[in-house]
Write a protein that holds these residues in place. Sequence first.
Motif, short mmCIF file in Angstrom:
data_model
loop_
_atom_site.label_atom_id
_atom_site.label_comp_id
_atom_site.label_asym_id
_atom_site.label_seq_id
_atom_site.Cartn_x
_atom_site.Cartn_y
_atom_site.Cartn_z
N ARG A 119 0.83 -1.23 0.00
CA ARG A 119 0.00 0.00 0.00
C ARG A 119 0.85 1.27 0.00
O ARG A 119 0.35 2.36 -0.23
CB ARG A 119 -0.97 -0.03 1.17
CG ARG A 119 -0.33 0.13 2.52
CD ARG A 119 -1.34 0.12 3.67
NE ARG A 119 -0.65 0.05 4.93
CZ ARG A 119 -0.28 -1.07 5.55
NH1 ARG A 119 -0.56 -2.24 5.01
NH2 ARG A 119 0.36 -1.03 6.70
N GLU A 120 2.16 1.14 0.29
CA GLU A 120 3.05 2.30 0.33
C GLU A 120 3.94 2.41 -0.91
O GLU A 120 4.81 3.26 -0.97
CB GLU A 120 3.92 2.25 1.58
CG GLU A 120 3.15 2.39 2.88
CD GLU A 120 2.45 3.74 3.03
OE1 GLU A 120 2.96 4.74 2.49
OE2 GLU A 120 1.39 3.78 3.68
N LEU A 121 3.70 1.54 -1.90
CA LEU A 121 4.53 1.58 -3.12
C LEU A 121 4.10 2.68 -4.08
O LEU A 121 4.92 3.22 -4.81
CB LEU A 121 4.49 0.22 -3.84
CG LEU A 121 5.39 -0.84 -3.24
CD1 LEU A 121 5.11 -2.20 -3.87
CD2 LEU A 121 6.86 -0.47 -3.43
N ALA A 122 2.80 2.99 -4.12
CA ALA A 122 2.29 4.00 -5.06
C ALA A 122 1.00 4.60 -4.52
O ALA A 122 0.37 4.06 -3.62
CB ALA A 122 2.06 3.36 -6.42
N SER A 147 5.81 -5.92 -8.54
CA SER A 147 6.45 -5.80 -9.86
C SER A 147 5.66 -4.89 -10.81
O SER A 147 6.16 -4.54 -11.87
CB SER A 147 6.66 -7.18 -10.48
OG SER A 147 5.42 -7.84 -10.65
N ASP A 148 4.45 -4.50 -10.41
CA ASP A 148 3.69 -3.53 -11.22
C ASP A 148 4.36 -2.16 -11.20
O ASP A 148 4.17 -1.37 -12.13
CB ASP A 148 2.25 -3.38 -10.70
CG ASP A 148 1.39 -4.60 -10.95
OD1 ASP A 148 1.79 -5.46 -11.78
OD2 ASP A 148 0.32 -4.70 -10.31
N VAL A 149 5.14 -1.87 -10.13
CA VAL A 149 5.73 -0.53 -10.01
C VAL A 149 7.24 -0.51 -9.76
O VAL A 149 7.88 0.51 -10.01
CB VAL A 149 5.02 0.29 -8.91
CG1 VAL A 149 3.62 0.68 -9.34
CG2 VAL A 149 4.98 -0.44 -7.58
N VAL A 150 7.81 -1.60 -9.24
CA VAL A 150 9.26 -1.64 -8.99
C VAL A 150 9.82 -3.02 -9.32
O VAL A 150 9.10 -4.01 -9.36
CB VAL A 150 9.62 -1.29 -7.52
CG1 VAL A 150 9.29 0.16 -7.19
CG2 VAL A 150 8.96 -2.24 -6.55
N ASN A 151 11.14 -3.06 -9.51
CA ASN A 151 11.86 -4.31 -9.75
C ASN A 151 13.16 -4.28 -8.96
O ASN A 151 13.68 -3.20 -8.66
CB ASN A 151 12.19 -4.47 -11.24
CG ASN A 151 10.94 -4.74 -12.05
OD1 ASN A 151 10.28 -5.75 -11.85
ND2 ASN A 151 10.60 -3.81 -12.94
N PRO A 152 13.71 -5.46 -8.62
CA PRO A 152 15.00 -5.47 -7.93
C PRO A 152 16.04 -4.69 -8.72
O PRO A 152 16.10 -4.78 -9.94
CB PRO A 152 15.35 -6.97 -7.89
CG PRO A 152 14.02 -7.66 -7.88
CD PRO A 152 13.16 -6.81 -8.79
#
Length: 190
Positions: free
Chosen positions: A144-147, A155-160
């Motif tokens: 809930r804090e990713l976007a 993986s919808d918004v970030v990747n390693p």
Amino acid sequence: MVRGPSEYPDLWAFLESLRRGELLAGTVTSIERFGVFVELDDGPDHPVFPGVGFISFAELSWRRFEAASEVVRSGQRLSCEFLQFDTWNLEARLSLKATRPDPLLEFADTIAVGQRLPGQVTELVPFGAFAQVADGIEGLVHLRELAWTPVETPSDVVNPGDKITVVVTEIDRERRRLALSRRQASSPGG
């Protein structure tokens, strides 16, 4: 097979004499996939294992590692803290990390809730992403804090490997957890 004091009286007496928190010195004799055996300077030989002392992976280091060989090497001299007498295996359970300062707690002394930090995504999990914000220091960015908009999977918004900016939302010293927010570090819609 339960081993009693009568089977190995010298070993049993030695292990019973140890006290939690006591520092013990020894030499790494074997690195296994489940932990590390240590031959203790003052202890008797073990009838089965290559050492009376044993360090589980969880007690090797505060930092994340893939293989025990990243932390210790065979033949290395160590000073470890005694945790407990494992009466089943007749061994001294030891902690190497207890003899070193906790880097997360040291880092927590230098930051505050609400502070912005640069980070790099290290791992994706179903409930969020872990981001490294300092050498060996990672925190969780909950889903809930990713976007600002709802995210189904990290993986919808970030990747390693992605570089991100985060805001510290919680520092839990007791549970050794750092909560972060990518959403609070950006403007809505951005």
